[in-house]
Write a protein that holds these residues in place. Sequence first.
Motif, PDB file in Angstrom:
ATOM      1  N   THR A  10       0.960  -1.111  -0.102  1.00 31.63           N
ATOM      2  CA  THR A  10      -0.089  -0.172   0.060  1.00 31.63           C
ATOM      3  C   THR A  10       0.941   1.249  -0.077  1.00 31.63           C
ATOM      4  N   GLY A  14       1.141   3.328  -2.841  1.00 36.18           N
ATOM      5  CA  GLY A  14       0.401   5.265  -2.480  1.00 36.18           C
ATOM      6  C   GLY A  14       1.423   5.750  -3.220  1.00 36.18           C
ATOM      7  N   ALA A  84      -7.425  -4.488  -7.819  1.00 35.83           N
ATOM      8  CA  ALA A  84      -6.110  -3.810  -7.835  1.00 35.83           C
ATOM      9  C   ALA A  84      -5.284  -4.691  -8.786  1.00 35.83           C
ATOM     10  N   VAL A 137      -4.964   4.654  -9.359  1.00 34.68           N
ATOM     11  CA  VAL A 137      -5.508   5.540  -7.911  1.00 34.68           C
ATOM     12  C   VAL A 137      -6.524   4.872  -7.981  1.00 34.68           C
ATOM     13  N   ALA A 138      -7.479   4.048  -8.878  1.00 35.57           N
ATOM     14  CA  ALA A 138      -8.715   3.547  -8.923  1.00 35.57           C
ATOM     15  C   ALA A 138      -7.744   2.349  -7.779  1.00 35.57           C
ATOM     16  N   PHE A 140      -5.080   1.788  -5.999  1.00 30.88           N
ATOM     17  CA  PHE A 140      -4.224   2.500  -4.572  1.00 30.88           C
ATOM     18  C   PHE A 140      -5.629   1.726  -3.678  1.00 30.88           C
ATOM     19  N   THR A 141      -6.871   2.835  -3.688  1.00 35.63           N
ATOM     20  CA  THR A 141      -8.294   2.567  -3.460  1.00 35.63           C
ATOM     21  C   THR A 141      -9.154   1.750  -3.269  1.00 35.63           C
ATOM     22  N   LEU A 142      -8.796   0.645  -4.161  1.00 33.53           N
ATOM     23  CA  LEU A 142      -8.811  -0.775  -4.005  1.00 33.53           C
ATOM     24  C   LEU A 142      -8.054  -1.730  -2.863  1.00 33.53           C
ATOM     25  N   VAL A 144      -6.630  -0.090  -0.250  1.00 39.09           N
ATOM     26  CA  VAL A 144      -6.498   0.202   0.977  1.00 39.09           C
ATOM     27  C   VAL A 144      -8.126   0.390   0.975  1.00 39.09           C
ATOM     28  N   THR A 145      -8.849  -0.548   0.657  1.00 39.40           N
ATOM     29  CA  THR A 145      -9.906  -0.169   0.910  1.00 39.40           C
ATOM     30  C   THR A 145     -10.256  -2.003   1.578  1.00 39.40           C
TER      31      THR A 145
END
Length: 148
Positions: A10, A14, A84, A137-138, A140-142, A144-145
């Motif tokens: 991550t 990130g 991801a 970004v998508a 990374f968002t996945l 983190v989720t």
Amino acid sequence: MLNALEVITTVTLGVMVGVEFSVAFFVNPILAGLPGDNGLRGRTHGARLLGAVMPFWYIGSLVLAAVWAVAERHHDGAGLVVIAAALLILSVVMSVLLLVPINNRVKRWTAEGLPADWKQQMNRWDRFHYVRVAVIVAAFTLLVTALA
């Protein structure tokens, strides 16, 4: 061990997202506003510097995400990590097919030897880069989720 892998993956992705976002929305617009060929000089130097580092960063992030996906295949959130990783594969393919060929030309440019369509090539690279930034970004968002 899995927690360390999740954190390293991550953070690695990130930071890469932050660099690429910064290039797209801050560095390149700043360089475009410089007088004369100063912005072009900055972009050619950036093409050489980041062009040398980014392949390792992109592939490294992909490998870390893939290892995470395999290690966590039976846990909650594994599907998000797999998606991801697929997005990171897409980002690598986009890079190799769309951005790297332009970048390889840009890093050899000098103010005295510019192609007639250099601005169009820069604009094309920027458009592809915006899409690639959205993809990472998508991803990374996945990731983190998946941690949540």
